[in-house]
Design a protein around this motif. Structure first.
Motif, PDB file in Angstrom:
ATOM      1  N   PRO A  77      35.511   9.776   3.028  1.00 27.30           N
ATOM      2  CA  PRO A  77      35.920  10.076   1.650  1.00 27.30           C
ATOM      3  C   PRO A  77      34.742  10.579   0.824  1.00 27.30           C
ATOM      4  N   LEU A  78      34.956  11.710   0.153  1.00 31.09           N
ATOM      5  CA  LEU A  78      33.953  12.272  -0.739  1.00 31.09           C
ATOM      6  C   LEU A  78      34.240  11.923  -2.193  1.00 31.09           C
ATOM      7  N   ALA A  79      35.503  11.999  -2.572  1.00 25.09           N
ATOM      8  CA  ALA A  79      35.880  11.768  -3.964  1.00 25.09           C
ATOM      9  C   ALA A  79      37.372  11.505  -4.024  1.00 25.09           C
TER      10      ALA A  79
ATOM     11  N   VAL B 191      34.167   5.360  -4.172  1.00 26.44           N
ATOM     12  CA  VAL B 191      33.411   6.540  -3.775  1.00 26.44           C
ATOM     13  C   VAL B 191      32.704   7.045  -5.020  1.00 26.44           C
ATOM     14  N   ARG B 192      31.775   7.942  -4.819  1.00 24.24           N
ATOM     15  CA  ARG B 192      30.988   8.421  -5.957  1.00 24.24           C
ATOM     16  C   ARG B 192      31.903   9.161  -6.948  1.00 24.24           C
ATOM     17  N   PRO B 193      31.467   9.329  -8.174  1.00 32.72           N
ATOM     18  CA  PRO B 193      32.277  10.061  -9.148  1.00 32.72           C
ATOM     19  C   PRO B 193      32.675  11.437  -8.636  1.00 32.72           C
ATOM     20  N   PHE B 194      33.813  11.924  -9.104  1.00 34.25           N
ATOM     21  CA  PHE B 194      34.342  13.194  -8.614  1.00 34.25           C
ATOM     22  C   PHE B 194      33.299  14.289  -8.804  1.00 34.25           C
ATOM     23  N   ALA B 195      32.882  14.890  -7.710  1.00 32.89           N
ATOM     24  CA  ALA B 195      31.780  15.849  -7.724  1.00 32.89           C
ATOM     25  C   ALA B 195      32.062  16.939  -6.713  1.00 32.89           C
ATOM     26  N   PRO B 196      31.352  18.061  -6.784  1.00 30.19           N
ATOM     27  CA  PRO B 196      31.594  19.151  -5.823  1.00 30.19           C
ATOM     28  C   PRO B 196      31.374  18.697  -4.389  1.00 30.19           C
ATOM     29  N   ALA B 197      32.242  19.170  -3.497  1.00 30.67           N
ATOM     30  CA  ALA B 197      32.066  18.893  -2.078  1.00 30.67           C
ATOM     31  C   ALA B 197      30.882  19.690  -1.550  1.00 30.67           C
TER      32      ALA B 197
ATOM     33  N   SER C 198      28.702  22.467   0.092  1.00 28.87           N
ATOM     34  CA  SER C 198      28.998  23.903   0.019  1.00 28.87           C
ATOM     35  C   SER C 198      29.348  24.498   1.376  1.00 28.87           C
ATOM     36  N   ALA C 199      28.947  23.835   2.453  1.00 26.07           N
ATOM     37  CA  ALA C 199      29.211  24.357   3.796  1.00 26.07           C
ATOM     38  C   ALA C 199      30.039  23.365   4.590  1.00 26.07           C
ATOM     39  N   GLY C 200      30.833  23.879   5.510  1.00 28.40           N
ATOM     40  CA  GLY C 200      31.600  23.014   6.394  1.00 28.40           C
ATOM     41  C   GLY C 200      33.000  22.747   5.894  1.00 28.40           C
ATOM     42  N   PRO C 201      33.889  22.329   6.803  1.00 28.83           N
ATOM     43  CA  PRO C 201      35.293  22.133   6.447  1.00 28.83           C
ATOM     44  C   PRO C 201      35.499  20.961   5.489  1.00 28.83           C
ATOM     45  N   VAL C 202      36.585  21.044   4.735  1.00 25.46           N
ATOM     46  CA  VAL C 202      36.975  20.019   3.771  1.00 25.46           C
ATOM     47  C   VAL C 202      38.440  19.675   4.009  1.00 25.46           C
ATOM     48  N   ALA C 203      38.778  18.396   3.966  1.00 25.60           N
ATOM     49  CA  ALA C 203      40.170  17.948   4.015  1.00 25.60           C
ATOM     50  C   ALA C 203      40.577  17.516   2.615  1.00 25.60           C
ATOM     51  N   VAL C 204      41.815  17.810   2.244  1.00 29.85           N
ATOM     52  CA  VAL C 204      42.326  17.496   0.908  1.00 29.85           C
ATOM     53  C   VAL C 204      43.664  16.770   1.046  1.00 29.85           C
TER      54      VAL C 204
ATOM     55  N   LEU D 184      47.598  11.269  -6.958  1.00 29.66           N
ATOM     56  CA  LEU D 184      46.273  11.053  -6.381  1.00 29.66           C
ATOM     57  C   LEU D 184      45.792  12.354  -5.764  1.00 29.66           C
ATOM     58  N   PHE D 185      44.507  12.643  -5.939  1.00 31.02           N
ATOM     59  CA  PHE D 185      43.865  13.790  -5.316  1.00 31.02           C
ATOM     60  C   PHE D 185      42.580  13.286  -4.673  1.00 31.02           C
ATOM     61  N   ALA D 186      42.410  13.545  -3.383  1.00 29.88           N
ATOM     62  CA  ALA D 186      41.215  13.065  -2.685  1.00 29.88           C
ATOM     63  C   ALA D 186      40.677  14.151  -1.771  1.00 29.88           C
ATOM     64  N   ARG D 187      39.346  14.154  -1.619  1.00 30.56           N
ATOM     65  CA  ARG D 187      38.655  15.108  -0.752  1.00 30.56           C
ATOM     66  C   ARG D 187      37.839  14.341   0.281  1.00 30.56           C
ATOM     67  N   PHE D 188      37.738  14.935   1.476  1.00 33.04           N
ATOM     68  CA  PHE D 188      37.057  14.281   2.587  1.00 33.04           C
ATOM     69  C   PHE D 188      36.247  15.298   3.385  1.00 33.04           C
TER      70      PHE D 188
END
Length: 232
Positions: free
Chosen positions: A98-100, A114-120, A122-128, A212-216
């Motif tokens: 979990p990123l945010a 998790v840390r406050p909502f922040a940019p993922a 810049s490189a590599g895949p992201v799951a949402v 809910l919105f989450a990034r990984f």
């Protein structure tokens, strides 16, 4: 919850619709699983986002774990993944850092802290993961808006894979998607007209009672999803 929690997403396709019974049978097993902090058994839709059509042969599990060790024990010893290996026509799974996370699912943030909502990165895949409890009075407006967003999503070169999932038919819906990088997520979320219009209406007309919105960061994917590994 510990700051070291991880999540996993499992997508399993069976030969026929008789697998629906497992949605009930697996619940007591999951409740007794050590280190499993949060979980949802999810039906899947026929489209890449939240849609009316259901695929009754394909099911998903979203899980949050106290540690990697607990996930490993589940995959090694639980009868649920043993059945996936034995009976599934196709299965895919991924581990998620979990990123945010913003919002609630059943009154809690399953991925906190998790840390406050922040940019993922810049490189590599992201799951949402996006999840919403749709107000009954807003169902017609919501589902009328879905096809335009679905069409837009299918045209996104940066979207590696996406599936609509849900707890309850129609009302409690979610989307799990994989993206080439954070820039591709931002492009779809903020620059695509169809998606921007829907987000504006969601806020103005209060379509959701909970969201809910989450990034990984996805890692250690296994298996195939519609014939290939989207992270391969």
């Amino acid at each position: 919850m510990s700051a070291q929690v991880i999540a996993s997403f499992h997508l399993v396709r069976y030969a026929d619709t008789s697998a629906m019974r497992y949605a009930a049978f697996d619940r007591p097993v999951l409740r007794r699983t050590p280190g499993l902090l949060f979980w949802r058994i999810l039906g899947t839709g026929r489209g890449p986002s939240m849609t009316l059509g259901a695929d009754l042969r394909r099911w998903a599990l979203l899980a949050v774990w106290r540690s990697e060790r607990h996930l490993e024990a589940f995959l090694r010893s639980s009868p649920i993944p043993a059945r996936w290996r034995r009976e599934a026509r196709e299965r895919w799974q991924v581990r998620l850092t979990p990123l945010a996370s913003r919002g609630r699912w059943g009154g809690v943030d399953p991925f906190a802290p998790v840390r406050p909502f922040a940019p993922a990165p810049s490189a590599g895949p992201v799951a949402v993961l996006t999840r919403a409890a749709i107000r009954p009075t807003r169902l017609v407006a919501f589902y009328r808006a879905v096809p335009a967003v679905d069409d837009d999503l299918r045209r996104q070169a940066g979207c590696l894979a996406s599936v609509g999932v849900g707890e309850w038919p129609l009302i409690r819906q979610a989307t799990f998607s994989l993206w080439r990088d954070a820039a591709a997520v931002r492009d779809f979320a903020y620059r695509r007209a169809a998606h921007r219009r829907v987000i504006g209406r969601v806020r103005a007309e209060r379509w959701y009672s909970e969201e809910l919105f989450a990034r990984f960061t996805p890692y250690a994917a296994e298996g195939s999803w519609d014939g290939n590994d989207p992270l391969g």
